[in-house]
Motif scaffolding. Structure first.
Motif, PDB file in Angstrom:
ATOM      1  N   PHE A 139      -3.523   9.944   9.419  1.00 50.39           N
ATOM      2  CA  PHE A 139      -4.107  10.443   8.037  1.00 50.39           C
ATOM      3  C   PHE A 139      -3.285  10.456   6.825  1.00 50.39           C
ATOM      4  O   PHE A 139      -3.693  10.736   5.810  1.00 50.39           O
ATOM      5  N   GLY A 140      -1.812  10.592   7.072  1.00 49.62           N
ATOM      6  CA  GLY A 140      -1.087  10.837   6.127  1.00 49.62           C
ATOM      7  C   GLY A 140      -0.050   9.610   5.887  1.00 49.62           C
ATOM      8  O   GLY A 140       0.123   8.998   4.827  1.00 49.62           O
ATOM      9  N   GLY A 141       0.746   9.693   6.936  1.00 48.30           N
ATOM     10  CA  GLY A 141       2.148   8.961   6.708  1.00 48.30           C
ATOM     11  C   GLY A 141       1.579   7.290   6.807  1.00 48.30           C
ATOM     12  O   GLY A 141       2.371   6.652   5.909  1.00 48.30           O
ATOM     13  N   VAL A 142       0.844   6.918   7.630  1.00 40.83           N
ATOM     14  CA  VAL A 142       0.659   5.334   7.566  1.00 40.83           C
ATOM     15  C   VAL A 142      -0.288   4.927   6.301  1.00 40.83           C
ATOM     16  O   VAL A 142       0.089   3.855   5.633  1.00 40.83           O
ATOM     17  N   PRO A 143      -1.290   5.640   5.964  1.00 41.49           N
ATOM     18  CA  PRO A 143      -1.858   5.120   4.617  1.00 41.49           C
ATOM     19  C   PRO A 143      -0.859   5.017   3.307  1.00 41.49           C
ATOM     20  O   PRO A 143      -1.089   4.277   2.631  1.00 41.49           O
ATOM     21  N   LEU A 144       0.180   5.944   3.165  1.00 39.86           N
ATOM     22  CA  LEU A 144       0.834   6.067   2.282  1.00 39.86           C
ATOM     23  C   LEU A 144       1.847   4.967   2.306  1.00 39.86           C
ATOM     24  O   LEU A 144       2.053   4.105   1.508  1.00 39.86           O
ATOM     25  N   PHE A 145       2.166   4.440   3.592  1.00 35.25           N
ATOM     26  CA  PHE A 145       3.068   3.397   3.940  1.00 35.25           C
ATOM     27  C   PHE A 145       2.276   1.940   3.547  1.00 35.25           C
ATOM     28  O   PHE A 145       2.970   1.126   2.859  1.00 35.25           O
ATOM     29  N   TYR A 146       1.065   1.765   4.019  1.00 33.93           N
ATOM     30  CA  TYR A 146       0.239   0.806   3.751  1.00 33.93           C
ATOM     31  C   TYR A 146       0.192   0.413   2.010  1.00 33.93           C
ATOM     32  O   TYR A 146       0.126  -0.473   1.787  1.00 33.93           O
ATOM     33  N   MET A 147      -0.151   1.783   1.247  1.00 34.43           N
ATOM     34  CA  MET A 147      -0.301   1.584   0.097  1.00 34.43           C
ATOM     35  C   MET A 147       1.029   1.073  -0.895  1.00 34.43           C
ATOM     36  O   MET A 147       0.625   0.261  -1.593  1.00 34.43           O
ATOM     37  N   GLU A 148       2.208   1.751  -0.285  1.00 32.18           N
ATOM     38  CA  GLU A 148       3.261   1.186  -1.049  1.00 32.18           C
ATOM     39  C   GLU A 148       3.586  -0.466  -0.776  1.00 32.18           C
ATOM     40  O   GLU A 148       3.873  -1.034  -1.635  1.00 32.18           O
ATOM     41  N   LEU A 149       3.420  -0.744   0.236  1.00 37.47           N
ATOM     42  CA  LEU A 149       3.467  -2.014   0.634  1.00 37.47           C
ATOM     43  C   LEU A 149       2.739  -3.125  -0.259  1.00 37.47           C
ATOM     44  O   LEU A 149       3.031  -4.177  -0.599  1.00 37.47           O
ATOM     45  N   ALA A 150       1.310  -2.735  -0.293  1.00 42.03           N
ATOM     46  CA  ALA A 150       0.553  -3.249  -0.931  1.00 42.03           C
ATOM     47  C   ALA A 150       0.711  -3.469  -2.309  1.00 42.03           C
ATOM     48  O   ALA A 150       0.576  -4.589  -3.171  1.00 42.03           O
ATOM     49  N   LEU A 340       3.274  21.630   9.654  1.00 47.55           N
ATOM     50  CA  LEU A 340       4.137  21.647   8.515  1.00 47.55           C
ATOM     51  C   LEU A 340       5.433  20.913   8.895  1.00 47.55           C
ATOM     52  O   LEU A 340       5.467  19.671   8.353  1.00 47.55           O
ATOM     53  N   ASP A 341       6.095  21.195  10.233  1.00 49.73           N
ATOM     54  CA  ASP A 341       7.062  20.164  10.844  1.00 49.73           C
ATOM     55  C   ASP A 341       6.480  18.776  10.974  1.00 49.73           C
ATOM     56  O   ASP A 341       7.314  17.877  10.819  1.00 49.73           O
ATOM     57  N   ALA A 342       5.353  18.758  11.651  1.00 53.43           N
ATOM     58  CA  ALA A 342       4.935  17.408  11.892  1.00 53.43           C
ATOM     59  C   ALA A 342       4.688  16.635  10.584  1.00 53.43           C
ATOM     60  O   ALA A 342       4.890  15.360  10.620  1.00 53.43           O
ATOM     61  N   ALA A 343       4.014  16.972   9.465  1.00 55.10           N
ATOM     62  CA  ALA A 343       3.731  16.545   8.307  1.00 55.10           C
ATOM     63  C   ALA A 343       5.212  16.189   7.710  1.00 55.10           C
ATOM     64  O   ALA A 343       5.375  14.965   7.296  1.00 55.10           O
ATOM     65  N   ALA A 344       6.157  17.211   7.698  1.00 56.69           N
ATOM     66  CA  ALA A 344       7.410  16.559   6.997  1.00 56.69           C
ATOM     67  C   ALA A 344       8.365  15.574   7.805  1.00 56.69           C
ATOM     68  O   ALA A 344       8.738  14.321   7.246  1.00 56.69           O
ATOM     69  N   GLN A 345       8.126  15.441   9.475  1.00 59.68           N
ATOM     70  CA  GLN A 345       8.721  14.684   9.875  1.00 59.68           C
ATOM     71  C   GLN A 345       8.150  13.269   9.882  1.00 59.68           C
ATOM     72  O   GLN A 345       8.939  12.460   9.792  1.00 59.68           O
ATOM     73  N   ILE A 346       6.816  13.045   9.985  1.00 60.61           N
ATOM     74  CA  ILE A 346       6.206  11.988   9.837  1.00 60.61           C
ATOM     75  C   ILE A 346       6.568  11.446   8.428  1.00 60.61           C
ATOM     76  O   ILE A 346       6.628   9.993   8.090  1.00 60.61           O
ATOM     77  N   PHE A 347       6.520  11.993   7.220  1.00 55.15           N
ATOM     78  CA  PHE A 347       6.845  11.634   5.991  1.00 55.15           C
ATOM     79  C   PHE A 347       8.135  11.082   5.801  1.00 55.15           C
ATOM     80  O   PHE A 347       8.448   9.995   5.267  1.00 55.15           O
ATOM     81  N   PHE A 348       9.043  11.953   6.224  1.00 54.48           N
ATOM     82  CA  PHE A 348      10.528  11.351   6.020  1.00 54.48           C
ATOM     83  C   PHE A 348      11.049  10.254   6.997  1.00 54.48           C
ATOM     84  O   PHE A 348      11.794   9.713   6.815  1.00 54.48           O
ATOM     85  N   SER A 349      10.221  10.148   8.088  1.00 53.40           N
ATOM     86  CA  SER A 349      10.508   9.144   9.040  1.00 53.40           C
ATOM     87  C   SER A 349      10.016   7.732   8.547  1.00 53.40           C
ATOM     88  O   SER A 349      10.631   6.841   8.558  1.00 53.40           O
ATOM     89  N   LEU A 350       8.669   7.674   7.972  1.00 55.44           N
ATOM     90  CA  LEU A 350       8.286   6.371   7.477  1.00 55.44           C
ATOM     91  C   LEU A 350       8.836   5.975   6.073  1.00 55.44           C
ATOM     92  O   LEU A 350       8.975   4.887   5.801  1.00 55.44           O
ATOM     93  N   ALA A 556      -8.447  11.657  -1.008  1.00 55.85           N
ATOM     94  CA  ALA A 556      -8.179  12.901  -0.850  1.00 55.85           C
ATOM     95  C   ALA A 556      -7.319  13.327   0.303  1.00 55.85           C
ATOM     96  O   ALA A 556      -6.561  14.400   0.002  1.00 55.85           O
ATOM     97  N   ILE A 557      -7.259  12.641   1.243  1.00 55.60           N
ATOM     98  CA  ILE A 557      -6.570  13.208   2.619  1.00 55.60           C
ATOM     99  C   ILE A 557      -5.094  13.212   2.294  1.00 55.60           C
ATOM    100  O   ILE A 557      -4.321  14.234   2.506  1.00 55.60           O
ATOM    101  N   CYS A 558      -4.509  12.244   1.767  1.00 57.30           N
ATOM    102  CA  CYS A 558      -3.117  11.850   1.390  1.00 57.30           C
ATOM    103  C   CYS A 558      -2.709  13.128   0.301  1.00 57.30           C
ATOM    104  O   CYS A 558      -1.607  13.471   0.460  1.00 57.30           O
ATOM    105  N   PRO A 559      -3.345  13.150  -0.806  1.00 57.48           N
ATOM    106  CA  PRO A 559      -2.932  14.358  -1.818  1.00 57.48           C
ATOM    107  C   PRO A 559      -2.755  15.645  -1.215  1.00 57.48           C
ATOM    108  O   PRO A 559      -1.957  16.396  -1.354  1.00 57.48           O
ATOM    109  N   CYS A 560      -3.847  15.786  -0.358  1.00 58.38           N
ATOM    110  CA  CYS A 560      -3.967  17.166   0.334  1.00 58.38           C
ATOM    111  C   CYS A 560      -2.797  17.317   1.351  1.00 58.38           C
ATOM    112  O   CYS A 560      -2.180  18.374   1.316  1.00 58.38           O
ATOM    113  N   PHE A 561      -2.403  16.035   2.095  1.00 54.80           N
ATOM    114  CA  PHE A 561      -1.515  16.239   3.079  1.00 54.80           C
ATOM    115  C   PHE A 561      -0.136  16.377   2.349  1.00 54.80           C
ATOM    116  O   PHE A 561       0.744  17.316   2.754  1.00 54.80           O
TER     117      PHE A 561
END
Length: 646
Positions: A139-150, A340-350, A556-561
């Motif tokens: 719900f957070g990392g992959v949508p951001l990843f896809y958005m930047e590639l597009a 919080l650790d899960a969100a930060a880890q997936i964000f900085f990993s991708l 909605a979800i990514c900004p909240c994330f």
């Protein structure tokens, strides 16, 4: 467009004769199709998005009739298809699709996958941590990843110039990303210099971190191998691997803290010079050269991980580490810190928000399936983190078995210490220790090189796209200057107290700033540029529009994330400690100042844009959020469909 049909036909005839003399032709009419419209109104003109029609041809004749003349009478409505050839040279592209995929995988899979994920996983409930990790990824990392590639693939621009096609007033985000990338280059490559020092020290029959009779050792050094049955491990014992790392490589005992860093270590300075030399000759020519280098740097770590996994699984006590790694503690899911650790880890990993995905995708063919690429590369990244957990914890279980201690005691170290102390000591206990040490530290260097290639390429692409007339023909010199700046900026991390500087940059200078930047990026794309327009762009490239899931995530979800991570960081600032040194309050202020120094580009550019733009305040505000037409997309030419033209 004031043209007449006979004039255009004559121009086409002359163009055939002058084709060998003129290599580029701006505004050349290549096709027109005749479609009798009757006395209908002219209000149905097609919209143009990014130089391409926003809708598909309304009839087969409009698509297939290009280049034909059916003898329509003067004054009838016609559909004219005009191709505009850019006067700029064609944009560089990847030699192969696999070059792009390996570059993105190499960027996403970095040192954090090897040391941070296993530590975060067992600290937050073991197997139970995988649930919040996967949810945050989906719900957070992959949508951001896809958005930047597009975005990068459609607009074919770096992280600075792309904003004039999205929301011009947010252009400061691009400058902030470049500054953050420089800060990362200041400390990230130092870790590779440490690994290179270990690699060079591994070419001995006896590894130097296995003995206690060296000049850097202390009386507390305890030579403890699996064959030493008469030696016991006590609370005051210090392993030779820890003393080698602390007293020989870092020499941190010679610095009392950040207030007195000491001299630069000439050994580490030479190691870092070699690292940056490799980086320069890998990226100086662009993606044509770096795309070839990643075939080695992105694939070799997987070979080493598999070898170490097989070797670790055969060690006594390995099962203890695996159980400790995977045993779920479901009660941890009720705490905020785990999510919080899960969100930060997936964000900085991708790694969205660092300008790298925009830069890499901008060199793709226009109709490349970036949706499929996003799913493949993000999945490989997550699976690599999971694989690294097994590689690390089989060895930690072995160390616990050897010392007759619990795995949680052995695994108390996080970050680089986990690799350079615990894992290095475990390798020293294996048969063929020299071989495993060489391939392990080679893997560490390869993991770091990929990310450095990507980070600097993001800056290079951004600057070359923003200042093409100044830098386009001077890429090699610009890259050389950039690498020299990064090396000089990294000298503070090569001092005796350099490890303290690395920790300061890691905690404050990059994390909060880049998360805030990505939050603004999502807001600008989803709310100002608009998800409808963005999805139309994606449909134009791929032939299908993103579904409702992706739209909801982006709006909605990514900004909240991202807002969740930012608020949590501000509400519960981490207590920074390295070894026995607790960072004083003034270092926290210094860290926040370094972080703000990059983010300040965003509001500063907003003020600059509003002041320099002409017109009333309302006109300036409207212009600041109105995207400019992009003429750089498409394979090489930009097609404009003009309907109802006379």
């Amino acid at each position: 467009m004031e043209m007449k049909q006979p004039m255009m036909m004559d121009q086409e005839d002359r163009g055939k004769q002058e084709k060998e003399q003129e290599s580029q032709e701006n505004g050349r009419l290549v096709a027109d199709s005749v479609a009798e419209k009757g006395p209908k109104s002219c209000s149905g003109s097609g919209q143009v998005s990014n130089g391409y029609p926003s809708t598909s041809p309304q009839s087969p004749r409009e698509g297939a009739g290009a280049g034909t003349d059916r003898g329509s009478t003067a004054g009838t409505f016609r559909t004219l298809v005009v191709q505009q050839t850019s006067l700029n040279p064609p944009r560089e592209t990847w030699s192969k699709k696999m070059d792009f995929l390996l570059s993105v995988i190499g960027y996403a899979v970095d040192l954090g996958n090897v040391w941070r994920f296993p530590y975060i996983c067992y600290q937050n409930g073991g197997g139970a941590f995988l649930l919040p990790y996967l949810l945050m990824a989906v719900f957070g990392g992959v949508p951001l990843f896809y958005m930047e590639l597009a975005l990068g693939q459609f607009h074919r621009s770096g992280c600075i110039s792309i904003w004039k096609h999205i929301c011009p007033i947010f252009k400061g985000i691009g400058f902030a990303i470049c500054i953050i990338a420089l800060y990362i280059a200041f400390y990230y490559n130092t870790i590779m210099a440490w690994a290179l020092y270990y690699l060079l020290s591994s070419f001995h029959s006896t590894l130097p971190w296995t003995t206690c009779n060296n000049q850097w050792n202390t009386p507390n050094c305890t030579h403890y191998l699996s064959t030493d049955l008469n030696v016991s491990w006590t609370e005051n014992s210090i392993s030779p691997a820890e003393e080698f790392y602390m007293r020989q490589v870092l020499q941190v005992h010679l610095s009392p803290g950040l207030h007195q860093l000491g001299w630069v270590s000439w050994q580490l300075a030479l190691c870092l010079l070699f690292i940056f030399t490799v980086v320069y000759f890998s990226i100086w020519k662009g993606v044509k050269t770096s795309g070839k280098v990643v075939w080695v740097t992105a694939t070799f770590p997987y070979l080493v991980l598999l070898i170490l996994l097989v070797r670790g699984a055969t060690l006594p006590g390995a099962w203890r580490g695996v159980i400790f790694f995977l045993k779920p503690d479901w009660s941890k899911l009720l705490t905020t810190s785990v999510w919080l650790d899960a969100a930060a880890q997936i964000f900085f990993s991708l790694g969205p928000g660092f300008g790298v995905l925009l830069a890499f995708a901008s060199y793709n063919p226009f109709h490349n399936n970036c949706y499929k690429d996003a799913l493949i590369t993000s999945s490989v990244n997550c699976l690599t983190s999971f694989l690294s957990g097994f590689v690390i914890f089989t060895v930690l279980g072995y160390m616990a078995e050897m010392r007759h201690q619990g795995v949680e005691t052995v695994a108390k170290d996080a970050g680089p210490s986990l690799l350079f102390i615990i894992y290095a000591e475990a390798i020293a206990n294996m048969p063929a220790a020299t071989f495993f040490a060489i391939i392990f530290f080679l893997m560490i260097i390869m993991l770091g090189l990929d990310s450095t290639f990507a980070g600097l390429e993001g800056v290079i692409t951004a600057m070359l796209d923003e200042f093409p007339h100044l830098l386009a023909k001077r890429r090699e010199w610009f890259v050389l200057g950039l690498v020299c700046v990064c090396y000089l900026g990294a000298l503070s991390t090569l001092t005796y107290g350099g490890a303290f500087v690395v920790k300061l940059f890691e905690e404050y200078a990059t994390g909060p700033a880049v998360i805030t930047v990505v939050f603004l990026e999502v807001i600008a794309v989803s709310w100002f540029y608009g998800t409808t327009r963005f999805c139309n762009d994606v449909q134009l490239m791929l032939g299908f529009a993103p579904g409702i899931f992706w739209r909801v995530c982006w709006v909605a979800i990514c900004p909240c994330f991202l807002l969740f991570i930012i608020v949590s960081f501000l509400a519960f600032p981490p207590e920074v400690k390295l070894f026995d040194y607790l960072y004083p309050f003034w270092t926290t202020v210094l860290g926040y100042c370094i972080g703000v120094s990059s983010f300040i580009c965003v509001p500063s550019y907003m003020v600059y844009y509003m002041i320099t733009t002409k017109g009333t305040f309302k006109q300036r505000l409207l212009k600041s959020i109105t995207p400019e037409a992009s003429w750089s997309s498409g394979p090489q030419r930009d097609t404009i469909v003009i309907t109802n033209a006379v």
